[in-house]
Design an enzyme around this catalytic site. Structure first.
Site, short mmCIF file in Angstrom:
data_model
loop_
_atom_site.label_atom_id
_atom_site.label_comp_id
_atom_site.label_asym_id
_atom_site.label_seq_id
_atom_site.Cartn_x
_atom_site.Cartn_y
_atom_site.Cartn_z
N SER A 221 18.08 8.69 12.61
CA SER A 221 17.49 8.83 11.29
C SER A 221 17.45 10.30 10.89
CB SER A 221 16.06 8.27 11.32
OG SER A 221 15.33 8.76 10.22
N GLU B 62 15.22 4.17 4.75
CA GLU B 62 16.52 4.56 5.28
C GLU B 62 17.12 3.40 6.08
OE1 GLU B 62 16.52 8.03 7.85
OE2 GLU B 62 18.65 7.76 8.33
N LYS C 228 7.59 20.43 20.38
CA LYS C 228 7.31 20.70 18.96
C LYS C 228 7.35 22.20 18.69
CE LYS C 228 6.49 16.57 17.25
NZ LYS C 228 7.52 15.97 16.42
N GLU D 69 17.37 24.58 10.49
CA GLU D 69 17.78 23.59 9.49
C GLU D 69 16.59 22.84 8.88
OE1 GLU D 69 18.51 23.76 12.61
OE2 GLU D 69 18.72 21.83 13.60
N CYS E 266 11.52 11.12 15.71
CA CYS E 266 10.23 11.83 15.79
C CYS E 266 10.13 12.76 16.99
CB CYS E 266 9.07 10.84 15.88
SG CYS E 266 9.03 9.71 14.50
N CYS F 31 3.80 9.83 23.13
CA CYS F 31 3.12 11.11 22.93
C CYS F 31 1.81 11.23 23.71
CB CYS F 31 2.82 11.33 21.45
SG CYS F 31 4.25 11.08 20.42
N GLU G 224 10.84 22.67 18.07
CA GLU G 224 11.20 22.08 16.77
C GLU G 224 10.81 23.01 15.62
OE1 GLU G 224 9.70 18.06 15.94
OE2 GLU G 224 9.48 18.65 13.85
N GLU H 214 11.70 6.52 6.70
CA GLU H 214 12.52 5.90 7.74
C GLU H 214 12.73 4.42 7.45
OE1 GLU H 214 12.45 7.81 11.94
OE2 GLU H 214 11.22 6.01 12.04
#
Lengths: 176, 589
Positions: B321, B284, B360, B368, B301, B505, B363, B281
């Site tokens: 990102s 990037e 999560k 993908e 994230c 989190c 996720e 990141e």
């Protein structure tokens, strides 16, 4: 003109009508508070309130779809399912009930082949129950749209439905 | 708040501040009235009627959460009539509740159960009509059981007022009332972003995460599989609470030891891949900054944030990102580099993640993210699920002797640890980006303006010839506010961190339920959890991600260079607009 095309145009007309109504409300400074009157208008125009209509209203008024869904399902007046051309409201109030309106209701169910709060496949009839229509002297009664039918018998009911069916040449089956 | 006035509570005078509700005033002078629908961070609903008091001159009981104090007000909190009325109200709730406490997830941690005990429901007079709804198991992340719902509405207010998602609302009326998504569609096909904050404020078990514990226990007994687990930073900061420990106890080493006892072959640290995230990141960001790329760049994230953006703000997707989250980066490395290194078939590796997060789970199922068709994270469990598994397996977490993470993905910098708290990712990124860009070491690496629980935090850092303005938002409501700012003034920020959960989190939807002393979203509780992570950071000698020697080795042996073609294949992903039903309005009230 192709039948489907006509239906399409019909639907666009309705949407235009609804959006125009909402714009008028917003022009007067009402936004979220216009929800109830917009829903009434939508039901008047479409006969029921579909998920697409809710999404349209959500976008125009800035109210989340989940909240509009909550309002629509809270009030018995609103329906999310398409309803028939003829709304049959059988009175199950005390006076009508003791004079046999339950039998009338059962006969209607039998003749129409649907249950309470259901609509026939051809979108001609919707069957509903009401609790006192305020004309106990004429009991047992039912209303079909705005018209009151008095002192009913099962025989009369069969006749009424038969006439309405014959009267109704335009089928609404595919419009919505 | 205004002047001090005197109220008389149970015949004794107390000075209190004017302008607050009776409940707020009583809380401060030591009367904790029973309550179910009230939550201090949400608007007042006045629905449950549990907090009623008697006020002299009023014909009816007064709900203390809605009524304000007044000079000379005479309040009774505990008369015989009140006790009976409260008990009646509670019994009515219980009458139509399943009352299946023995088999309920929240047995022992349920506000309804606690109230039944403290209010003194001793015998059940009636058996009411029960609700008969199907449990909604459609979502990989969140389960909804309307039968257990007491209609307090906290979840609805959380979803709209704090998160601005508006996925749910009341439907129907009277006994038929339930909390549903728009059009009563399954959660899976609704606008729900899986953040799980509704679970944390639910007083019963009407909302919970989808459980994968049974499946995981079964997999753990499969001797042919190589069973690898990773744990997120925030897990160690809170899991102790589920075992009766004081909030703010660091349970890192004990958790590692118990995971080995549960049967995992390797215990790795998501913090390692957090360091990896910073490398990817960070580069990037520098790449976008120096090559006129799309700015501001926004972190990726938080999986609930990603789903939110895909649904409601697809115009911002190019700003996000392309880095996978630390969890998915770890699993990517496990199924590629690590599998090759140990000579194992990637399909034979069971990659498990223990996360403070419910989203999560969602996720992990994203297509993908797969590499060459191979799924990455096989099972995701929450901190709560791990706590249950530890108890269920008869392991004593508290007195277990602590152990260290396994090599080679167990080593991490202090920067990675603070990923678990709002502002942490940004702070970690700045620690590295500054050095990588300017070429000098940052002297003061603690960015205090990015810490704390203010909704939106901003900072400005001079990096060589450039002034970098950054912002941090936690909670989707705040994220939305930042997006509004960006829309007005696209050049205001260059880098933005967004976390879906208020506090980051540490307050994820999968963290242990707040105990009796605290309530969900309580800032003291969040501060204690955050302090664990800041302490671990301070105790480390390596506090910048790019200095992690294992990370450097990984690039040398496998990934070649940060943001390079290899790492792009393995560690980056893409986003696409999503349009589930009901996404027409993005919820700004």
């Amino acid at each position: 003109m192709n039948n489907n095309l006509k239906i399409r145009e019909d639907i666009d007309d309705r949407k235009e009508k609804l959006v125009k109504f909402i714009d008028e409300k917003r022009g007067k400074g009402y936004n979220k508070s216009a929800l109830m009157s917009v829903l009434h208008k939508a039901q008047e125009i479409y006969g029921f309130i579909s998920t697409e209509v809710i999404e349209e209203i959500s976008m125009c008024l800035g109210i989340p779809t989940a909240s509009i869904w909550g309002v629509v399902t809270f009030y018995h007046f609103f329906t999310t399912k398409p309803r028939g051309k003829y709304i049959i409201s059988v009175c199950l109030g005390t006076a009508c009930y003791v004079r046999g309106s339950k039998r009338i209701l059962n006969k209607l169910k039998e003749v129409l082949g649907i249950g309470l709060n259901e609509t026939t496949k051809d979108r001609l009839f919707t069957l509903e129950a009401k609790y006192c229509l305020g004309c106990c002297g004429l009991s047992p009664v039912m209303m079909i749209n705005d018209e009151v039918y008095e002192k009913l018998t099962t025989k009369k009911v069969v006749e009424i439905i038969k006439n309405l069916k014959a009267e109704s040449e335009v089928h609404y089956s595919e419009i919505n | 708040m205004g002047n001090t006035i005197t109220i008389i509570v149970n015949n004794k005078p107390y000075p209190v501040e004017d302008g607050q509700t009776i409940m707020q005033a009583l809380d401060k002078i030591g009367f904790h009235l029973p309550r179910l629908c009230y939550h201090p961070k949400l608007s007042v609903e006045g629905a449950c009627r549990m907090c009623i008091v008697e006020v002299e001159g009023s014909n009816n009981y007064v709900t203390s959460c809605t009524a304000k104090v007044a000079e000379g007000m005479k309040i009774s909190t505990n008369t015989a009539e009140l006790r009976k009325a409260r008990r009646d109200i509670l019994e009515l709730l219980l009458d139509s509740h399943p009352v299946d406490c023995n088999t309920c997830e929240r047995n022992g941690n349920c506000e309804l159960q606690d109230l039944a005990r403290s209010i003194g429901v001793k015998i059940r007079q009636f058996e009411g009509e029960k609700k008969q709804y199907e449990i909604d198991l459609s979502s990989p992340a969140i389960t909804r059981d309307p039968n257990k719902c007491i209609l307090c509405g906290r979840c609805i207010r959380m979803c709209s007022e704090i998160q601005g998602v508006n996925a749910i609302d009341f439907t129907n009326r009277g006994f038929d009332s339930t909390v549903v998504t728009a059009f009563n569609s399954p959660i899976n096909s609704s606008v729900c972003i899986n953040c799980g904050q509704c679970i944390n404020v639910c007083p019963t078990a009407a909302l919970s995460e989808k459980y994968y514990t049974v499946e995981l226990f079964r997999e753990l007994s499969d001797s042919k599989k190589i069973k690898i687990v990773q744990i997120a930073p925030a897990v160690r900061a809170a899991i102790g609470e589920a075992f009766g420990m004081e909030p703010g106890t660091n349970m890192e080493k004990q958790t590692v030891a118990t995971l080995r006892k549960l049967g995992f072959d390797k215990v790795f640290d998501t913090q390692f891949s957090a360091d990896l995230t910073i490398m990817e990141e960070g580069y990037e960001f520098l790449n976008r900054l120096t090559n006129n790329g799309i700015l501001p760049m926004i972190t990726s994230c938080s999986p609930a944030w990603i789903k939110y953006a895909e649904q409601f703000h697809d115009e911002i997707l190019p700003n996000i990102s392309t880095c996978k989250s630390p969890m998915s980066m770890m699993s990517s490395i496990l199924k590629t580099y690590y599998a090759k290194k140990i000579g194992a078939d990637p399909l034979n590796i069971l990659s498990v993640a223990v996360m403070p997060c419910v989203a999560k789970k969602y996720e992990a199922q994203r297509e993908e993210l797969k590499i060459d068709g191979i799924g990455l994270t096989d099972i995701v469990i929450t901190t709560r699920e791990l706590a249950w598994m530890i108890k269920s397996a008869g392991i004593d977490l508290v007195s277990t002797k602590g152990e260290e993470f396994d090599n080679i993905f167990g080593f991490s910098s202090g920067a990675a640890t603070i990923f678990g708290v709002t502002g942490g990712v940004m702070e970690a990124a700045l620690r590295s980006a500054y050095e990588l860009y300017v070429g000098e070491t940052v002297v003061d690496i603690e960015f205090n303006e990015l810490r704390g629980f203010k909704g939106i935090k901003e900072a400005e850092i001079k990096m060589g010839d450039k002034n970098i303005r950054v912002a941090v938002a936690h909670g989707i409501g705040n994220a939305n506010a930042i997006l509004e700012i960006v829309k007005e003034d696209p050049s205001r920020y260059q880098f933005i961190e967004i976390m879906s959960c208020p506090g980051g989190c540490i307050n994820g939807g999968g963290q242990p339920y707040a105990g009796s002393e605290y309530i969900a979203l309580n800032e003291n509780l969040l501060e204690k959890r955050a302090s664990v992570l800041y302490q671990i950071d301070r105790s480390k000698t390596i506090r910048r991600s790019h200095e992690n020697p294992e990370i450097q080795r990984l690039y040398k042996e496998y990934l070649e260079r940060p943001n390079g073609p290899k790492s792009h294949k393995i560690l980056h992903t893409r986003y696409a607009k999503k349009s589930p039903r009901g996404v027409v309005y993005n919820g700004k009230m």
